[in-house]
Design an enzyme around this catalytic site. Sequence first.
Site, PDB file in Angstrom:
ATOM      1  N   ASP A   1       0.851  -1.192   0.000  1.00 42.04           N
ATOM      2  CA  ASP A   1       0.000   0.000   0.000  1.00 42.04           C
ATOM      3  C   ASP A   1       0.883   1.237   0.000  1.00 42.04           C
ATOM      4  O   ASP A   1       2.081   1.158   0.299  1.00 42.04           O
ATOM      5  CB  ASP A   1      -0.964   0.016   1.186  1.00 42.04           C
ATOM      6  CG  ASP A   1      -0.252   0.071   2.537  1.00 42.04           C
ATOM      7  OD1 ASP A   1       0.719  -0.690   2.717  1.00 42.04           O
ATOM      8  OD2 ASP A   1      -0.643   0.873   3.404  1.00 42.04           O
TER       9      ASP A   1
ATOM     10  N   GLU B   1      -0.130  -0.852   5.866  1.00 46.89           N
ATOM     11  CA  GLU B   1       0.967  -0.316   6.673  1.00 46.89           C
ATOM     12  C   GLU B   1       0.896   1.194   6.803  1.00 46.89           C
ATOM     13  O   GLU B   1       1.165   1.749   7.881  1.00 46.89           O
ATOM     14  CB  GLU B   1       2.305  -0.732   6.051  1.00 46.89           C
ATOM     15  CG  GLU B   1       3.518  -0.480   6.951  1.00 46.89           C
ATOM     16  CD  GLU B   1       4.082   0.936   6.848  1.00 46.89           C
ATOM     17  OE1 GLU B   1       4.821   1.358   7.751  1.00 46.89           O
ATOM     18  OE2 GLU B   1       3.757   1.630   5.856  1.00 46.89           O
TER      19      GLU B   1
END
Length: 493
Positions: free
Chosen positions: A119, A184
């Site tokens: 991400d 994250e």
Amino acid sequence: MIYLLLFAPLFIAGSRALTFQFDELTKYIDSHQEEYVQTLREWVAVESDSSNVLKRPDLDRMMNITAEKLKAMGGNVEMVDIGLQELPSGATIPLPKVVTAQFGSDATKHTVCVYGHVDVQPAKIEDGWATEPYNLTDINGNLYGRGASDNKAPVLAWIHTVQAYQALDIELPVNVKFVIEGMEETGSNGLDAMILSHNDTFFADVDYIMISDCGWLSRRPALTYGTRGNCYFFAEVEGPTQDLHSGVYGGTVIEPMTDLIGILDTLISPGGKILIPGILEAVAPLSDEEWTMYQDIEFDVENYKKKIGVDHLMYSNKVDLLAHRWRYPTVTIHGIEGAFSAPGTKTVIPAKVIGKFSIRQVPNMDPAVVEKQVTDYLHSMFGRRKSPNKLKVTMVIGAKPWLADTQHPLYEAGQEAVRKVFKVDPDMIREGGTIPIAKTFQDVTRKSIIMLPIGGFDDGLHSQNEKMSRYNYIEGTKLFVAYLHEVGQIKRN
């Protein structure tokens, strides 16, 4: 010694001598670098922004792309459901699945687990990017694109490492597992619980955990052995029941904004000293060994000032700067919610304001203790003002610091791998920021961890024009190839 083993005529079952192997592997990597760049281009093109729920289909697609690549390599791949995410509206949506994979299950070998994330932070060209952030652009050997360095290129470098061994039919020196997540950048929602629930299964045979979600300090390669934690606070001051006109009511009410600024000003001195009792007393002292280590690190103070655009810093020498960047706590005031911040003027007395600040944690600080120290202190300072307004202090993040033993064989192996690929000794560094998952891995799995960065010091993580240099991407893949061999040489207990 490991150094001697590196050049000895050592044979691993079913494979040729390392010297020949390493040359063969690096030649393979060099000959496939265009393919590696193209794969990174395809991954960067996916807008896997975990902070924007409207981009969740893109993020889910990124997780599927990751899983399919690992499956195509013959890995034992699973997509692990980690539950639901609650939105501010109260609605829930599924969290992106975590991808796990395994290559090899030889009980006579060490098993390593590589952690990474795919991400990214938000990015728009109007933010000040020189190129389209989701179109990987090669300019003078730098590959510009959101997520290029944080963390898609490092994840791909690890995957390409395993792929290179496979392509040349060279036996992996260790068993390799992957844990790749998609949240994250917004706090790794659901991952802590996943690690805990899989501790006796997926992580049971793992010996070591590798994280490459970090970067070098300079042009010299580095090994990272520590990060700071983070305690993030909201200090809410509430007064009138509604916003008031400053001309009509100014001078008659005690304003929440004045109270808030007054107590925020008591957190830290102009010289940077934290004023909250007990905080500094808990900090682990700087050892002679650590001081010496900082002396040897490659770090240019003038370039550092130039890079961030300032004339003066808190400290003028390298050791003090590095120490206060990595291993001492700091207070940062981030903003005030409820305050007028738009262009123009607005003559308003806000009824409620929320100050947002954080304290970076270091050993031996405990977030639970810090929460009490900060809460008690701010209420004490607020009480001195004898204000009729109400103060509420909340700690919304309590991430612990992480610290590893630089004498551990994992770090000795890392030093040998860096010497093999880059022909220099690595700097041993810490990160000033927070990577909470490192502490979770340490506390839950009880496994040894190393942070093995390949990102450059000027990659611009989270910023405009994020990039990964082609050099770091390709040479970093070679580093991982060498590192797996070195870890394979660590004697089993």
